[in-house]
Design a protein around this motif. Structure first.
Motif, short mmCIF file in Angstrom:
data_model
loop_
_atom_site.label_atom_id
_atom_site.label_comp_id
_atom_site.label_asym_id
_atom_site.label_seq_id
_atom_site.Cartn_x
_atom_site.Cartn_y
_atom_site.Cartn_z
N ALA A 256 0.69 -0.78 -0.32
CA ALA A 256 0.10 -0.07 0.78
C ALA A 256 0.82 0.84 -0.05
CB ALA A 256 -0.70 0.05 1.11
N THR A 257 2.35 1.57 0.91
CA THR A 257 2.72 2.65 0.53
C THR A 257 3.60 2.31 -0.59
OG1 THR A 257 4.96 1.21 1.43
CG2 THR A 257 3.52 1.99 2.92
N PHE B 140 -4.17 5.22 -3.34
CA PHE B 140 -4.38 3.77 -3.63
C PHE B 140 -5.10 3.56 -2.19
CE2 PHE B 140 -3.43 0.26 -1.82
CZ PHE B 140 -4.12 -1.04 -3.14
N GLN B 141 -4.39 4.19 -1.24
CA GLN B 141 -4.70 4.43 0.71
C GLN B 141 -5.92 4.73 0.59
OE1 GLN B 141 -1.06 5.66 2.34
NE2 GLN B 141 -0.08 4.66 1.05
N GLN B 142 -6.40 5.72 0.06
CA GLN B 142 -7.36 6.46 0.24
C GLN B 142 -8.80 5.79 -0.83
OE1 GLN B 142 -8.23 9.19 1.96
NE2 GLN B 142 -10.12 8.57 1.35
N THR B 143 -8.28 4.95 -2.30
CA THR B 143 -9.17 4.54 -2.43
C THR B 143 -10.01 2.85 -1.92
OG1 THR B 143 -8.18 4.98 -4.77
CG2 THR B 143 -8.84 2.57 -4.78
N LEU B 144 -9.08 2.75 -1.46
CA LEU B 144 -9.61 1.73 -0.32
C LEU B 144 -10.32 1.82 0.48
CD1 LEU B 144 -5.44 -0.58 1.13
CD2 LEU B 144 -7.51 -1.18 -0.43
N ARG B 145 -9.86 3.15 1.65
CA ARG B 145 -11.98 3.19 2.25
C ARG B 145 -12.33 4.16 1.64
NH1 ARG B 145 -6.68 3.55 3.89
NH2 ARG B 145 -6.32 3.46 6.38
N ASP B 146 -12.72 4.59 0.27
CA ASP B 146 -13.17 4.84 -0.12
C ASP B 146 -14.43 3.91 -0.85
OD1 ASP B 146 -12.70 7.46 -0.14
OD2 ASP B 146 -11.89 7.99 -2.46
N GLU C 277 -4.29 2.41 15.26
CA GLU C 277 -3.06 3.87 15.75
C GLU C 277 -1.73 4.46 14.46
OE1 GLU C 277 0.66 4.48 18.32
OE2 GLU C 277 -0.90 2.86 19.09
N HIS C 278 -2.09 2.93 13.63
CA HIS C 278 -0.09 2.97 12.45
C HIS C 278 -1.55 2.61 11.77
CE1 HIS C 278 1.93 2.68 15.69
NE2 HIS C 278 2.65 3.21 15.44
N THR C 279 -1.15 3.72 10.16
CA THR C 279 -2.06 3.96 9.07
C THR C 279 -1.57 4.52 7.94
OG1 THR C 279 -3.09 6.03 9.34
CG2 THR C 279 -4.31 3.94 10.02
N GLY C 280 -1.69 4.44 6.79
CA GLY C 280 -0.88 4.88 6.05
C GLY C 280 0.65 4.21 5.80
#
Length: 397
Positions: free
Chosen positions: A257-258, A264-270, A283-286
């Protein structure tokens, strides 16, 4: 050529940012800069060998656009004990190596209908605007993917002997990775399409990012993830939400994902939210997300280090106020499954969850694959006590 040859390390300023921002090491900048310089000069500090989880996140922090992960992987792969011999289980997981291999073992257990689908997917595709690349893990769900209503408009291609090369790379096997790259690139470079849609995020990363940036091989079309494709179709009104997921889940981003970045990380959430999943953040994201621990095996091939990393990540799920963990990577699912059972965390494999939400019937969920995986690994367990030649990948003792 080697892992670290993808960068001009004379451009490194030893600012230490990569290891300072690392979610695991969290070194001060001065020490981080000293360690990077030590590795450039050929060393491998104990702090890296004993703690680094090889998650790739350091690449996203370098202000010079260098790739510290590849530098670390290079030094890890140069350890004397790895130069002399490898555990016999390493080549077992790498497509194209001599002897038995994990995924072909699993494919051999499929029924005649499933094998017929794989044969169909192995035929070279006609020119098309978009093409679905399935990858190693997706072939195990071939019946559902072949009959998918959501994916019906996508021609499907996935010769059963081809692999993106992620495991070759992440285990530090440069020669095996490049041999695999030659195989897959020789086929995919001839495909006539405008966009290759990857069912697996690892395939998206390696075919779209690692091949051009590290191996110097760029495919002549755009490579995108299934998540991007699904979100585009839903936002365009071409995909209707049929069965909202209706649960809250903490988003676990895999290592790649990094590499694919913030979009891409935002696409997952959307797309998760579009499917009716309430996204909960750990706690640890992105770029600072913790991993499933699988890649850390490459340091010393010690499973204890994997368990330690997983314990932290699974605790973060509960600390976020849920017991559901949304996973975008099949490797993360397979690696975390046994430990998650113990910790009572429910894993949600999002590719199948999303397809189900948009109207597909899932008859072979990834959870049902686990007994087959356990049986296969049990059958090949003697390889754990054997050694392989790092150059030929053949079992030598």
């Amino acid at each position: 050529m080697s892992f670290m040859d993808c960068c001009d390390w004379t451009k490194c300023t030893q600012c230490g940012t990569c290891l300072n921002q690392c979610p695991v090491l969290k070194l001060d900048r001065k020490e981080g800069g000293e360690i990077i310089l030590h590795m450039i000069e050929g060393g491998l500090p104990d702090s890296i060998l004993n703690q680094c989880t090889l998650c790739m996140s350091c690449n996203s922090f370098c202000p010079e656009g260098l790739r510290p992960y590849e530098l670390i992987l290079q030094r890890v792969s140069e350890q004397p004990e790895r130069q002399n011999s490898l555990p016999g289980l390493v080549p077992y997981f790498l497509m194209g190596t001599p002897g038995p291999v994990f995924f072909p073992d699993l494919y051999a257990m499929q029924n005649q209908e499933e094998k017929a689908v794989l044969d169909k997917w192995g035929e070279f595709p006609e020119p098309s605007e978009e093409l679905l690349w399935i990858g190693c893990i997706g072939r195990l769900f071939c019946k559902d993917l072949e009959n998918s209503k959501v994916l019906a408009s996508l021609p499907k291609f996935s010769p059963a002997d081809l692999c993106c090369g992620e495991l070759h790379y992440r285990t530090g096997q440069w020669d095996a990775f490049m041999e695999n790259t030659d195989r897959v690139f020789s086929v995919l470079s001839k495909v006539e399409t405008q966009r290759l849609v990857c069912y697996c995020g690892s395939c998206c990363t390696f075919l779209g990012t690692i091949l051009p940036e590290v191996a110097g091989r760029k495919l002549p079309y755009e490579v995108i993830s299934l998540y991007q494709w699904l979100l585009e179709k839903h936002q365009a009104g071409e995909l209707e939400l049929k069965k909202p997921l209706g649960y809250a889940a903490a988003v676990h981003e895999s290592c790649y994902a990094t590499e694919l970045g913030g979009d891409f990380q935002q696409t997952l959430r959307d797309v998760y939210q579009a499917a009716g999943c309430q996204v909960v953040e750990m706690e640890h994201t992105g770029a600072s997300a913790l991993t499933c621990g699988a890649a850390s095996v490459a340091r010393d091939f010690d499973l204890a280090s994997v368990v330690k990393v997983q314990a932290k990540r699974l605790k973060e799920v509960k600390d976020a106020g849920t017991r559901n963990m949304a996973l975008n990577c099949p490797g993360c699912y397979l690696t975390l499954a046994p430990h998650s059972w113990v910790k009572r965390v429910r894993l949600k494999y999002m590719p199948e969850e999303l397809l189900k939400a948009f109207g597909d019937d899932i008859t072979a969920p990834i959870s049902r694959l686990m007994p087959r995986v356990i049986y296969t690994l049990g059958k090949r367990a003697p390889l754990a006590w054997k050694k392989a030649d790092p150059k030929t990948m053949r079992i030598v003792s």
